[in-house]
Design a protein around this motif. Structure first.
Motif, PDB file in Angstrom:
ATOM      1  N   ALA A 135       0.799  -1.088   0.206  1.00 51.36           N
ATOM      2  CA  ALA A 135       0.210   0.132  -0.047  1.00 51.36           C
ATOM      3  C   ALA A 135       0.770   1.150   0.021  1.00 51.36           C
ATOM      4  O   ALA A 135       2.096   1.259   0.335  1.00 51.36           O
ATOM      5  CB  ALA A 135      -0.849  -0.090   1.351  1.00 51.36           C
ATOM      6  N   VAL A 136       0.283   2.243  -0.390  1.00 50.39           N
ATOM      7  CA  VAL A 136       1.048   3.676  -0.383  1.00 50.39           C
ATOM      8  C   VAL A 136       0.487   4.477   0.857  1.00 50.39           C
ATOM      9  O   VAL A 136      -0.542   4.866   0.837  1.00 50.39           O
ATOM     10  CB  VAL A 136       0.937   4.257  -1.785  1.00 50.39           C
ATOM     11  N   ALA A 137       1.625   5.038   1.631  1.00 49.75           N
ATOM     12  CA  ALA A 137       1.130   5.872   2.724  1.00 49.75           C
ATOM     13  C   ALA A 137       1.261   7.066   2.574  1.00 49.75           C
ATOM     14  O   ALA A 137       2.499   7.546   1.839  1.00 49.75           O
ATOM     15  CB  ALA A 137       1.745   5.502   3.872  1.00 49.75           C
ATOM     16  N   VAL A 138       0.459   8.055   2.724  1.00 50.43           N
ATOM     17  CA  VAL A 138       0.431   9.599   2.213  1.00 50.43           C
ATOM     18  C   VAL A 138       0.325  10.309   3.579  1.00 50.43           C
ATOM     19  O   VAL A 138      -0.709  10.294   4.185  1.00 50.43           O
ATOM     20  CB  VAL A 138      -0.583  10.053   1.349  1.00 50.43           C
ATOM     21  N   GLY A 139       1.146  11.271   3.933  1.00 49.53           N
ATOM     22  CA  GLY A 139       1.050  12.184   5.069  1.00 49.53           C
ATOM     23  C   GLY A 139       0.682  13.506   4.488  1.00 49.53           C
ATOM     24  O   GLY A 139       1.360  13.973   3.276  1.00 49.53           O
ATOM     25  N   THR A 140       0.084  14.269   5.450  1.00 43.83           N
ATOM     26  CA  THR A 140      -0.253  15.800   5.057  1.00 43.83           C
ATOM     27  C   THR A 140       0.413  16.526   5.861  1.00 43.83           C
ATOM     28  O   THR A 140       0.998  16.237   7.079  1.00 43.83           O
ATOM     29  CB  THR A 140      -1.862  15.947   4.897  1.00 43.83           C
ATOM     30  N   ASP A 141       0.298  17.958   5.654  1.00 50.15           N
ATOM     31  CA  ASP A 141       0.913  18.828   6.513  1.00 50.15           C
ATOM     32  C   ASP A 141       0.065  19.304   7.695  1.00 50.15           C
ATOM     33  O   ASP A 141       0.410  20.536   8.287  1.00 50.15           O
ATOM     34  CB  ASP A 141       1.413  20.053   5.547  1.00 50.15           C
ATOM     35  N   ALA A 142      -1.081  18.784   7.761  1.00 55.47           N
ATOM     36  CA  ALA A 142      -2.010  18.937   8.909  1.00 55.47           C
ATOM     37  C   ALA A 142      -1.831  17.785   9.803  1.00 55.47           C
ATOM     38  O   ALA A 142      -2.729  17.471  10.663  1.00 55.47           O
ATOM     39  CB  ALA A 142      -3.386  19.245   8.620  1.00 55.47           C
ATOM     40  N   GLY A 143      -1.002  16.918   9.652  1.00 59.35           N
ATOM     41  CA  GLY A 143      -1.173  15.490  10.496  1.00 59.35           C
ATOM     42  C   GLY A 143      -1.809  14.383  10.221  1.00 59.35           C
ATOM     43  O   GLY A 143      -2.051  13.679  11.183  1.00 59.35           O
ATOM     44  N   TRP A 144      -2.218  14.308   9.065  1.00 58.75           N
ATOM     45  CA  TRP A 144      -3.385  13.050   8.617  1.00 58.75           C
ATOM     46  C   TRP A 144      -2.679  12.112   7.830  1.00 58.75           C
ATOM     47  O   TRP A 144      -1.435  12.411   7.022  1.00 58.75           O
ATOM     48  CB  TRP A 144      -4.357  13.835   7.546  1.00 58.75           C
ATOM     49  N   LEU A 145      -2.941  10.977   8.297  1.00 64.75           N
ATOM     50  CA  LEU A 145      -2.188   9.775   7.424  1.00 64.75           C
ATOM     51  C   LEU A 145      -3.255   9.060   6.794  1.00 64.75           C
ATOM     52  O   LEU A 145      -4.162   8.492   7.474  1.00 64.75           O
ATOM     53  CB  LEU A 145      -1.434   8.769   8.320  1.00 64.75           C
ATOM     54  N   LEU A 146      -2.987   8.553   5.169  1.00 60.91           N
ATOM     55  CA  LEU A 146      -3.917   7.940   4.569  1.00 60.91           C
ATOM     56  C   LEU A 146      -3.118   6.724   3.854  1.00 60.91           C
ATOM     57  O   LEU A 146      -1.834   7.035   3.332  1.00 60.91           O
ATOM     58  CB  LEU A 146      -4.495   8.723   3.477  1.00 60.91           C
ATOM     59  N   PHE A 147      -3.679   5.809   3.730  1.00 66.00           N
ATOM     60  CA  PHE A 147      -3.277   4.526   3.107  1.00 66.00           C
ATOM     61  C   PHE A 147      -4.051   4.092   1.635  1.00 66.00           C
ATOM     62  O   PHE A 147      -5.351   4.071   1.818  1.00 66.00           O
ATOM     63  CB  PHE A 147      -3.241   3.343   3.710  1.00 66.00           C
ATOM     64  N   TYR A 148      -3.415   3.891   0.552  1.00 64.93           N
ATOM     65  CA  TYR A 148      -3.937   3.737  -0.678  1.00 64.93           C
ATOM     66  C   TYR A 148      -3.598   2.407  -1.185  1.00 64.93           C
ATOM     67  O   TYR A 148      -2.492   2.181  -1.238  1.00 64.93           O
ATOM     68  CB  TYR A 148      -4.008   4.754  -1.666  1.00 64.93           C
ATOM     69  N   THR A 149      -4.497   1.560  -1.954  1.00 68.00           N
ATOM     70  CA  THR A 149      -3.994   0.242  -2.740  1.00 68.00           C
ATOM     71  C   THR A 149      -3.434   0.797  -3.911  1.00 68.00           C
ATOM     72  O   THR A 149      -3.364   1.890  -4.450  1.00 68.00           O
ATOM     73  CB  THR A 149      -5.209  -0.541  -3.116  1.00 68.00           C
ATOM     74  N   LEU A 150      -2.762  -0.056  -4.802  1.00 66.45           N
ATOM     75  CA  LEU A 150      -2.237   0.244  -5.999  1.00 66.45           C
ATOM     76  C   LEU A 150      -3.255   0.732  -7.250  1.00 66.45           C
ATOM     77  O   LEU A 150      -2.950   1.335  -8.093  1.00 66.45           O
ATOM     78  CB  LEU A 150      -1.274  -0.989  -6.723  1.00 66.45           C
ATOM     79  N   ALA A 151      -4.514   0.339  -6.773  1.00 67.28           N
ATOM     80  CA  ALA A 151      -5.430   0.919  -7.493  1.00 67.28           C
ATOM     81  C   ALA A 151      -6.001   2.071  -7.256  1.00 67.28           C
ATOM     82  O   ALA A 151      -7.071   2.662  -7.911  1.00 67.28           O
ATOM     83  CB  ALA A 151      -6.539  -0.436  -7.531  1.00 67.28           C
ATOM     84  N   GLY A 152      -5.844   2.675  -6.411  1.00 65.16           N
ATOM     85  CA  GLY A 152      -6.153   4.099  -6.047  1.00 65.16           C
ATOM     86  C   GLY A 152      -7.252   3.940  -4.672  1.00 65.16           C
ATOM     87  O   GLY A 152      -7.883   5.045  -4.676  1.00 65.16           O
ATOM     88  N   ASP A 153      -7.628   2.876  -4.387  1.00 65.93           N
ATOM     89  CA  ASP A 153      -8.538   2.803  -3.456  1.00 65.93           C
ATOM     90  C   ASP A 153      -8.120   3.097  -1.941  1.00 65.93           C
ATOM     91  O   ASP A 153      -6.981   2.788  -1.407  1.00 65.93           O
ATOM     92  CB  ASP A 153      -9.262   1.230  -3.092  1.00 65.93           C
ATOM     93  N   LEU A 154      -9.185   4.041  -1.207  1.00 64.85           N
ATOM     94  CA  LEU A 154      -8.638   4.313   0.169  1.00 64.85           C
ATOM     95  C   LEU A 154      -9.007   3.269   1.077  1.00 64.85           C
ATOM     96  O   LEU A 154      -9.843   2.651   1.328  1.00 64.85           O
ATOM     97  CB  LEU A 154      -9.542   5.507   0.637  1.00 64.85           C
TER      98      LEU A 154
END
Length: 464
Positions: A103-122
């Motif tokens: 999975a791909v983990a994405v962090g934001t400059d407001a402190g949120w952490l999101l994870f996505y599959t290779l297909a782009g599903d959250l």
């Protein structure tokens, strides 16, 4: 595969993916990857490339072997910030060896952490701490001092704060969400719910520590476990060692305590008070027949910090620490600073063992090379090398000089000097999936990505 020079081997030419990469800024100008708001990350075994742009608020996932890519535009509200960090995370440890196992983990400059599959599903969304995420780092720890068994972990770095998530807890949550995505249960479930609401997901257990005793940090890393203080030898807590770099202190070290127990009185009080308050609230609504007020979604209150003990720091004004890179075992750290110096730190003894000068804006990655192997054996395609055949080295990318240098660790000579074009980045997969199911050892490799041409090359393992 076509060879480029003597020390680089071309892996792929991502010109076919230029349409996807253009969403992240490719082709807009020469040297577009020099933009600090562009975040590249190479997937395990260099099978996919994730590219994010904070200015465009977009995440692009491109397969290296070709095929269709994915463009994801995270649904981030005004209080959730913009993308500030990207990292790859396995879904199920060593068993997640396939393309679907990451999975791909994405962090934001407001402190949120999101994870996505290779297909782009959250897969997951969670608020960690209300500050900018500077760095996400997933580590595979197999052998550590004071640790009976290795464990994977994800660390999240903020200015003055570092968070830690155990790999088992993270992968359990992500694997569950991934199975729901595969069975289409996720889509049906969230057609009638707010998929962007954090309450729609569970919460991954995360510990956070305040590491701003010597000033705010620009980069940090948890380098492994360390022995507890003398008076806590029989404690049930585990203790981590964290290294930070920043403006006020070039290098700082902290002992991070992990509270693995909770008092019985505290547990009873927390549950008892909550239950009592809930009962009183229900009774008051019945007695006063008040209309229920609309509930407003609010950000969860940040959890309290765990115990932090400062160990040491190095202050050398006007030098400022900029970036930190760990060796595979965590025993060495390469630190770049604002004066063009690179400091090699022994993280166990907390002493500097080497210093390089004249490398402004440099970036470093550790790499394992085959040194002094005869040509006949090194050219054999069927020879399986063991870990002992490899030598740990440090690859230094000096963009102002237009070169990559490879130095033998800890005090060895410079082995290679490789020219590289402007607008290139050195990248490294965060996970190697080095488990018993693979017969040969998987060495740590360094890749060179030229954003202007789309060429991805790997540094050859053989020297001499």
């Amino acid at each position: 595969m076509a060879r480029r020079g003597h020390h680089l081997t071309e892996v792929a030419l991502l010109a076919s993916a230029s349409g996807y990469l253009a969403a992240a800024g490719a082709g807009e100008r020469e040297g577009w990857m020099d933009d600090p708001a562009v975040f590249p990350s190479l997937g395990p075994r260099a099978r996919a490339l994730a590219m994010a742009s904070a200015a465009r608020s977009v995440l692009v996932i491109v397969p290296i072997a070709g095929g269709g890519g994915v463009t994801v535009k995270p649904a981030l509200g005004p209080d959730e910030g913009r993308i500030s960090a990207v990292e790859w995370v396995p879904l199920a440890g060593d068993e997640a060896g396939g393309d679907e196992g990451v999975a791909v983990a994405v962090g934001t400059d407001a402190g949120w952490l999101l994870f996505y599959t290779l297909a782009g599903d959250l897969l997951h969304k969670q608020s960690i701490y209300p500050a900018k995420i500077l760095k996400l780092n997933f580590s595979e720890r197999k052998e550590n001092a004071w640790e009976d068994s290795g464990s994977d972990e994800l660390s999240v770095v903020f200015p003055g704060v570092i968070a830690h998530c155990d790999g088992d807890d993270l992968q359990t949550m992500l694997q569950k969400s991934f199975e729901e995505v595969k069975s289409r249960m996720w889509k049906d479930k969230f057609e009638h719910e707010d998929a962007d609401d954090e309450s729609s997901f569970g919460r991954i257990p995360i510990r956070i520590w305040n590491v701003s005793k010597f000033g705010s940090c620009a980069d940090a890393a948890i380098v492994g476990l360390m022995p507890p203080p003398l008076l806590e030898l029989q404690s049930s807590q585990r203790h981590y060692c964290a290294i930070t770099v920043g403006e006020d202190a070039v290098v700082s070290a902290y002992r991070l305590s992990e509270d693995r127990s909770r008092s019985l009185v505290g547990a009873i009080l927390s549950r008892g008070v909550a239950a009592t308050f809930s009962t009183i609230s229900s009774l008051s609504k019945i007695l006063w027949r008040s209309e229920p007020s609309p509930t407003k979604k609010s950000r969860p209150k940040p959890q309290s910090f765990a115990k932090t003990s400062p160990l040491t720091c190095l202050k050398d004004t006007p030098r400022k620490g900029e970036r930190l890179t760990l060796s595979p075992s965590g025993t060495l750290a390469a630190i770049t600073d604002s004066l063009g110096r690179i400091l090699l730190l022994d993280t166990r003894a907390l002493v500097a063992v080497r210093l390089w000068k004249g490398y402004r804006d440099a970036s470093c990655l550790f790499v394992e090379m085959l040194l002094n192997k005869d040509k006949e054996s090194s050219s054999s395609m069927h020879l399986e090398h063991t870990k002992g055949d490899y030598c740990l080295c440090l690859a230094i990318h000096a963009p102002r000089k237009g070169i990559i240098e490879v130095w033998q660790m800890r005090t060895g000579p410079r082995l290679l000097t490789i020219p590289c074009p402007k607008g290139s980045r050195i990248l490294q997969p965060s996970t190697r999936f080095s488990s018993s199911q693979f017969s040969s050892y998987s060495p740590l490799e360094v890749y060179l990505f030229n954003g202007d041409s789309g060429q991805l090359s790997v540094l050859n393992r053989h020297i001499g």
